[in-house]
Design a protein around this motif. Structure first.
Motif, PDB file in Angstrom:
ATOM      1  N   SER A 176       0.212  -5.725  11.261  1.00 27.00           N
ATOM      2  CA  SER A 176       0.956  -6.275  10.131  1.00 27.00           C
ATOM      3  C   SER A 176       0.856  -4.988   9.054  1.00 27.00           C
ATOM      4  N   TRP A 177      -0.469  -4.665   9.039  1.00 27.86           N
ATOM      5  CA  TRP A 177      -0.635  -3.637   7.684  1.00 27.86           C
ATOM      6  C   TRP A 177      -0.421  -2.613   8.335  1.00 27.86           C
ATOM      7  N   LEU A 178      -0.283  -2.039   9.595  1.00 29.57           N
ATOM      8  CA  LEU A 178       0.362  -0.628   9.866  1.00 29.57           C
ATOM      9  C   LEU A 178       1.796  -0.906   9.815  1.00 29.57           C
ATOM     10  N   HIS A 179       2.608  -1.972  10.019  1.00 27.78           N
ATOM     11  CA  HIS A 179       3.931  -2.000   9.553  1.00 27.78           C
ATOM     12  C   HIS A 179       4.296  -1.714   8.258  1.00 27.78           C
ATOM     13  N   CYS A 180       3.319  -2.577   7.390  1.00 26.35           N
ATOM     14  CA  CYS A 180       3.354  -2.409   6.024  1.00 26.35           C
ATOM     15  C   CYS A 180       3.335  -0.986   5.644  1.00 26.35           C
ATOM     16  N   MET A 181       2.574  -0.045   5.986  1.00 24.11           N
ATOM     17  CA  MET A 181       2.365   1.225   5.867  1.00 24.11           C
ATOM     18  C   MET A 181       3.909   2.072   6.065  1.00 24.11           C
ATOM     19  N   TRP A 182       4.498   1.574   6.974  1.00 31.69           N
ATOM     20  CA  TRP A 182       5.856   2.029   7.349  1.00 31.69           C
ATOM     21  C   TRP A 182       6.820   1.782   6.202  1.00 31.69           C
ATOM     22  N   GLY A 183       6.622   0.783   5.322  1.00 33.85           N
ATOM     23  CA  GLY A 183       7.426   0.581   4.428  1.00 33.85           C
ATOM     24  C   GLY A 183       6.818   1.221   3.097  1.00 33.85           C
ATOM     25  N   VAL A 184       5.567   1.544   2.947  1.00 27.53           N
ATOM     26  CA  VAL A 184       4.980   2.364   2.029  1.00 27.53           C
ATOM     27  C   VAL A 184       5.732   3.922   1.926  1.00 27.53           C
TER      28      VAL A 184
END
Length: 392
Positions: A127-135
């Motif tokens: 989840s945090w990995l894909h949050c980083m994509w959003g960043v």
């Protein structure tokens, strides 16, 4: 060693998101210089998507031959070279040419990293990995905006290219940290298997999961692409406000994935997917309600929040659903179907909106949501039966 590698993986996913919104942000300033029409941005996007699909399908063989670390490093290098090529392009055909290595690099790194994290880390990190994509996707337009303020869109692409080259260096220096493709989170070894697409499609649950990915990415891409048009054409909101409201959807995804990382410590992947689907349904209801713009505002954010857990949680449960041996092949196939959905379905809605009504926007997404829900539930029934058979 795994804890030292994790920040590098996060950086790699930020880099994956950085270029994603550049073309849309820069195109109004680019197309006249390129001798192109305004609509031709779709051609570049289609080339990128097609190459991404090809590299996703080839990712299992590349990962087995080179290992995830090298695939990631070479893919980011390929992307960096392509972005630099974009910045020196003066004609539309040159953009199309550089779109090929950009798409090939993006698809390989996406599939390789997703599979690596699903094998080696807990669900919260996915989840945090894909949050980083959003960043990354949020930072990219800011960098391009500053470049445009200085009068040159080329500077935006060059800045992102330099960042990608710097990450490439970090990735090559970190190669010794990456585990072999055949090692998992618990340290157990296994033998990766490669199968053809027809062979994979005959496995229980595969048709369901690829349809799930197709529908999810169709919904996500449609929601983001047409939110501003819906707000303006159907709800009468001025274009500037509508554009800012459309970004709320992506804000919802990014913030939601950060929160979901903590929720996955208590809730399993299957129930996180259901939670996301429920929030998407609630958001669509809010968009449909004739209750004023504040409710529409809340609906767009809620749809984004609902999208947050679906993609990373389906990816993370791939080894559990289909076995560690097939996880890389399955991840590549899932990524390819995801890109097909995001490539084909938003333009289809554009045709429906133009020739019928933009008011179909929430209903179109509702159809995708219902089909995704049916396929997800069928997937979990089939894979649960498979695991029971293996135990027996």
């Amino acid at each position: 060693m795994a804890s030292l590698l994790l920040p590098i993986i996060y950086l790699a996913f930020i880099s994956l998101g950085l270029p994603d919104a550049l073309l849309g942000a820069a195109w109004p300033s680019m197309y006249t210089q390129m001798g192109a029409d305004l609509s031709w941005a779709g051609i570049v996007s289609m080339i990128i998507s097609a190459c991404t699909i090809v590299s996703s399908l080839a990712s299992a063989r590349l990962n087995t031959a080179l290992g995830t670390g090298k695939v990631t490093a070479y893919s980011v290098l390929l992307t960096a070279v392509a972005l630099l090529g974009f910045s020196f392009s003066g004609r539309f055909w040159q953009l199309c040419l550089w779109a090929i290595p950009y798409g090939l690099g993006a698809g390989s790194v996406d599939a390789a990293l997703n599979n690596y994290v699903s094998l080696h880390y807990e669900s919260r990190h996915m989840s945090w990995l894909h949050c980083m994509w959003g960043v990354g996707a949020s930072i990219g337009p800011i960098i391009m905006g500053r470049a445009l303020a200085g009068g040159a869109w080329q500077g935006g692409y060059r800045t992102i290219a330099v960042l990608q080259f710097a990450l490439t260096l970090v990735l090559f220096l970190s190669l010794r940290m990456w585990k072999r493709p055949e090692q998992t989170l618990d340290g157990a070894d296994f033998t990766p298997q490669q199968r053809s697409i027809p062979e994979l499609l005959r496995l229980p649950g595969v048709r369901q999961v690829v349809t799930c990915f197709f529908c999810y990415c169709a919904l996500e891409a449609t929601a983001g692409m047409w939110a501003a048009s819906y707000c303006t054409v159907v709800r009468g909101i001025d274009a500037e406000t509508a554009a800012s409201w459309a970004s709320l959807f992506y804000l919802g995804i990014t913030v939601g994935r950060g929160v979901c990382g903590f929720l996955t410590m208590k809730i399993n992947d299957q129930n996180m997917i259901r939670l996301g689907q429920t929030l998407i349904a609630l958001g669509l209801v809010l968009i449909l309600l004739p209750a004023g713009n504040n409710v529409l505002f809340a609906g767009l954010i809620t749809v984004g929040l609902g999208c947050a857990p679906v993609y990373p949680c389906i990816i993370h449960e791939t080894p559990a659903n289909f076995g560690r041996e097939l996880s890389m092949s399955m991840t590549g196939l899932q990524m390819a179907c995801a890109y097909v959905g995001s490539c084909l379905m938003p333009p289809l809605f554009g045709l429906l909106g133009q020739h019928i009504s933009m008011a179909l926007y929430p209903w179109y997404m509702a159809v995708m949501l219902v089909l995704m829900f049916i396929m997800a539930e069928s997937l979990h029934r089939k894979t649960a039966a498979r695991r029971r058979d293996l135990i027996l």
